[in-house]
Design a protein around this motif. Structure first.
Motif, PDB file in Angstrom:
ATOM      1  N   SER A 232       0.304   5.017  -5.525  1.00 37.50           N
ATOM      2  CA  SER A 232       0.161   4.754  -4.100  1.00 37.50           C
ATOM      3  C   SER A 232       1.125   3.666  -3.630  1.00 37.50           C
ATOM      4  CB  SER A 232      -1.278   4.310  -3.819  1.00 37.50           C
ATOM      5  OG  SER A 232      -1.469   4.108  -2.453  1.00 37.50           O
ATOM      6  N   PRO A 233       1.676   3.834  -2.432  1.00 39.68           N
ATOM      7  CA  PRO A 233       2.466   2.739  -1.861  1.00 39.68           C
ATOM      8  C   PRO A 233       1.541   1.628  -1.373  1.00 39.68           C
ATOM      9  CG  PRO A 233       2.330   4.562  -0.328  1.00 39.68           C
ATOM     10  CD  PRO A 233       1.660   5.020  -1.591  1.00 39.68           C
TER      11      PRO A 233
ATOM     12  N   ASP B 123      11.880   6.223  -4.235  1.00 44.39           N
ATOM     13  CA  ASP B 123      10.702   6.906  -4.750  1.00 44.39           C
ATOM     14  C   ASP B 123       9.576   6.887  -3.735  1.00 44.39           C
ATOM     15  OD1 ASP B 123      11.542   7.855  -7.225  1.00 44.39           O
ATOM     16  OD2 ASP B 123      11.105   5.975  -8.235  1.00 44.39           O
ATOM     17  N   GLU B 124       9.814   6.323  -2.570  1.00 37.43           N
ATOM     18  CA  GLU B 124       8.799   6.206  -1.532  1.00 37.43           C
ATOM     19  C   GLU B 124       8.850   7.419  -0.603  1.00 37.43           C
ATOM     20  OE1 GLU B 124       6.526   3.519  -1.140  1.00 37.43           O
ATOM     21  OE2 GLU B 124       7.245   2.916  -3.102  1.00 37.43           O
ATOM     22  N   TRP B 125       8.169   8.484  -0.991  1.00 41.31           N
ATOM     23  CA  TRP B 125       8.018   9.698  -0.186  1.00 41.31           C
ATOM     24  C   TRP B 125       6.523   9.930  -0.074  1.00 41.31           C
ATOM     25  CZ3 TRP B 125      12.204  12.976   1.292  1.00 41.31           C
ATOM     26  CH2 TRP B 125      13.452  12.552   0.840  1.00 41.31           C
ATOM     27  N   TYR B 126       5.940   9.565   1.071  1.00 39.24           N
ATOM     28  CA  TYR B 126       4.494   9.611   1.218  1.00 39.24           C
ATOM     29  C   TYR B 126       4.019  11.016   1.558  1.00 39.24           C
ATOM     30  CZ  TYR B 126       5.474   4.612   1.879  1.00 39.24           C
ATOM     31  OH  TYR B 126       5.924   3.331   1.762  1.00 39.24           O
ATOM     32  N   THR B 127       2.884  11.359   1.002  1.00 37.29           N
ATOM     33  CA  THR B 127       2.273  12.662   1.225  1.00 37.29           C
ATOM     34  C   THR B 127       1.793  12.777   2.670  1.00 37.29           C
ATOM     35  OG1 THR B 127       1.449  12.592  -1.048  1.00 37.29           O
ATOM     36  CG2 THR B 127       0.431  14.198   0.437  1.00 37.29           C
ATOM     37  N   PRO B 128       2.066  13.919   3.326  1.00 38.94           N
ATOM     38  CA  PRO B 128       1.505  14.129   4.661  1.00 38.94           C
ATOM     39  C   PRO B 128      -0.021  14.246   4.598  1.00 38.94           C
ATOM     40  CG  PRO B 128       3.272  15.688   4.205  1.00 38.94           C
ATOM     41  CD  PRO B 128       2.977  14.988   2.927  1.00 38.94           C
TER      42      PRO B 128
ATOM     43  N   TRP C 189      -3.626   2.681  -6.670  1.00 33.55           N
ATOM     44  CA  TRP C 189      -2.870   1.724  -7.480  1.00 33.55           C
ATOM     45  C   TRP C 189      -1.414   1.774  -7.064  1.00 33.55           C
ATOM     46  CZ3 TRP C 189      -5.241   3.858 -12.596  1.00 33.55           C
ATOM     47  CH2 TRP C 189      -6.530   3.349 -12.750  1.00 33.55           C
ATOM     48  N   THR C 190      -0.834   0.604  -6.868  1.00 34.24           N
ATOM     49  CA  THR C 190       0.578   0.492  -6.517  1.00 34.24           C
ATOM     50  C   THR C 190       1.392   0.281  -7.791  1.00 34.24           C
ATOM     51  OG1 THR C 190       0.494  -1.899  -6.237  1.00 34.24           O
ATOM     52  CG2 THR C 190      -0.065  -0.536  -4.298  1.00 34.24           C
ATOM     53  N   LYS C 191       2.715   0.235  -7.638  1.00 35.26           N
ATOM     54  CA  LYS C 191       3.552   0.042  -8.837  1.00 35.26           C
ATOM     55  C   LYS C 191       3.299  -1.308  -9.496  1.00 35.26           C
ATOM     56  CE  LYS C 191       7.587  -0.432  -5.985  1.00 35.26           C
ATOM     57  NZ  LYS C 191       8.971  -0.036  -5.822  1.00 35.26           N
TER      58      LYS C 191
ATOM     59  N   LEU D  57      -1.704  13.108  -7.400  1.00 37.40           N
ATOM     60  CA  LEU D  57      -0.481  12.563  -7.968  1.00 37.40           C
ATOM     61  C   LEU D  57       0.734  13.017  -7.179  1.00 37.40           C
ATOM     62  CD1 LEU D  57       0.577  10.867 -10.386  1.00 37.40           C
ATOM     63  CD2 LEU D  57       0.962  13.034 -11.559  1.00 37.40           C
ATOM     64  N   ASN D  58       1.324  12.091  -6.440  1.00 37.49           N
ATOM     65  CA  ASN D  58       2.636  12.262  -5.836  1.00 37.49           C
ATOM     66  C   ASN D  58       3.489  11.233  -6.566  1.00 37.49           C
ATOM     67  OD1 ASN D  58       4.940  12.408  -4.328  1.00 37.49           O
ATOM     68  ND2 ASN D  58       3.962  12.022  -2.360  1.00 37.49           N
ATOM     69  N   PRO D  59       4.009  11.621  -7.750  1.00 36.52           N
ATOM     70  CA  PRO D  59       4.658  10.627  -8.606  1.00 36.52           C
ATOM     71  C   PRO D  59       6.024  10.215  -8.087  1.00 36.52           C
ATOM     72  CG  PRO D  59       4.993  12.808  -9.514  1.00 36.52           C
ATOM     73  CD  PRO D  59       4.092  12.969  -8.308  1.00 36.52           C
ATOM     74  N   PRO D  60       6.519   9.076  -8.566  1.00 37.60           N
ATOM     75  CA  PRO D  60       7.921   8.745  -8.287  1.00 37.60           C
ATOM     76  C   PRO D  60       8.776   9.838  -8.935  1.00 37.60           C
ATOM     77  CG  PRO D  60       6.926   7.151  -9.797  1.00 37.60           C
ATOM     78  CD  PRO D  60       5.866   8.108  -9.416  1.00 37.60           C
ATOM     79  N   TYR D  61       9.753  10.355  -8.219  1.00 39.67           N
ATOM     80  CA  TYR D  61      10.549  11.470  -8.737  1.00 39.67           C
ATOM     81  C   TYR D  61      11.703  11.012  -9.623  1.00 39.67           C
ATOM     82  CZ  TYR D  61       8.085  14.798  -5.701  1.00 39.67           C
ATOM     83  OH  TYR D  61       7.140  15.591  -5.101  1.00 39.67           O
TER      84      TYR D  61
END
Length: 169
Positions: A35-36, A14-19, A48-50, A69-73
């Motif tokens: 956020s990671p 689920d860790e795909w960071y936004t460019p 906020w992290t998980k 929001l770049n949510p966990p997919y």
């Protein structure tokens, strides 16, 4: 593991960071609830992290807190975050371009203000700092008048679409 097995090995995360260019084009944002811990740059004022669990935390007053929001997919997390964003009604999400699924049909289409079908696939950033090349396209989805204005006027290539009439101030 032989070379063929290594080539066919897929790592799911689920860790795909936004460019950064997306945040620079659409921001600033007040809150990133997904956020990671080790992010390469800030996507919002508050992260906020998980471990802090952005689903359980109150996001604040709609008019005061603009959310990125770049949510966990993974399921069910993605649907839970999208429902919370729809209830909050002030922010922009980046999502997989899959409008045929129930989350889009039952949550996004009835609640979101607008969206952009992005012309090019996004090269997300992986935890190791390398760019990833996903097998899917992305969409930016806006909730609220201000976020609709941002999408309507941004320079991100793609097709802008109004989903629901927005309430005027």
């Amino acid at each position: 593991m032989d070379n063929r097995q290594q080539k066919n090995k897929f790592v799911s995360t689920d860790e795909w960071y936004t460019p950064q260019w997306i945040i620079e084009e659409l921001g600033p944002f007040d809150l990133d609830p997904c956020s990671p811990k080790e992010r390469p740059f800030d996507t919002a004022t508050v992260h906020w992290t998980k471990e802090q669990d952005g689903l359980m935390m109150p996001w604040g007053k709609t008019e005061d807190v603009r959310v990125w929001l770049n949510p966990p997919y993974s399921r069910p997390l993605i649907e839970q975050f999208i429902r919370k964003m729809a209830d909050h009604n002030n922010g922009i999400a980046i999502l997989v371009n899959r409008q045929d699924n129930l989350m889009w049909q039952e949550v996004i289409f009835p609640t979101a203000t607008s969206m952009i079908f992005m012309r090019h696939r996004v090269n997300f950033i992986q935890p190791d700092g390398k760019n990833s090349h996903p097998f899917f396209g992305s969409c930016l989805v806006a909730w609220g008048k201000h976020n609709d204005d941002v999408l309507r006027n941004c320079h991100i290539e793609g097709k802008y679409v109004v989903l629901n009439e927005r309430e005027e101030d």
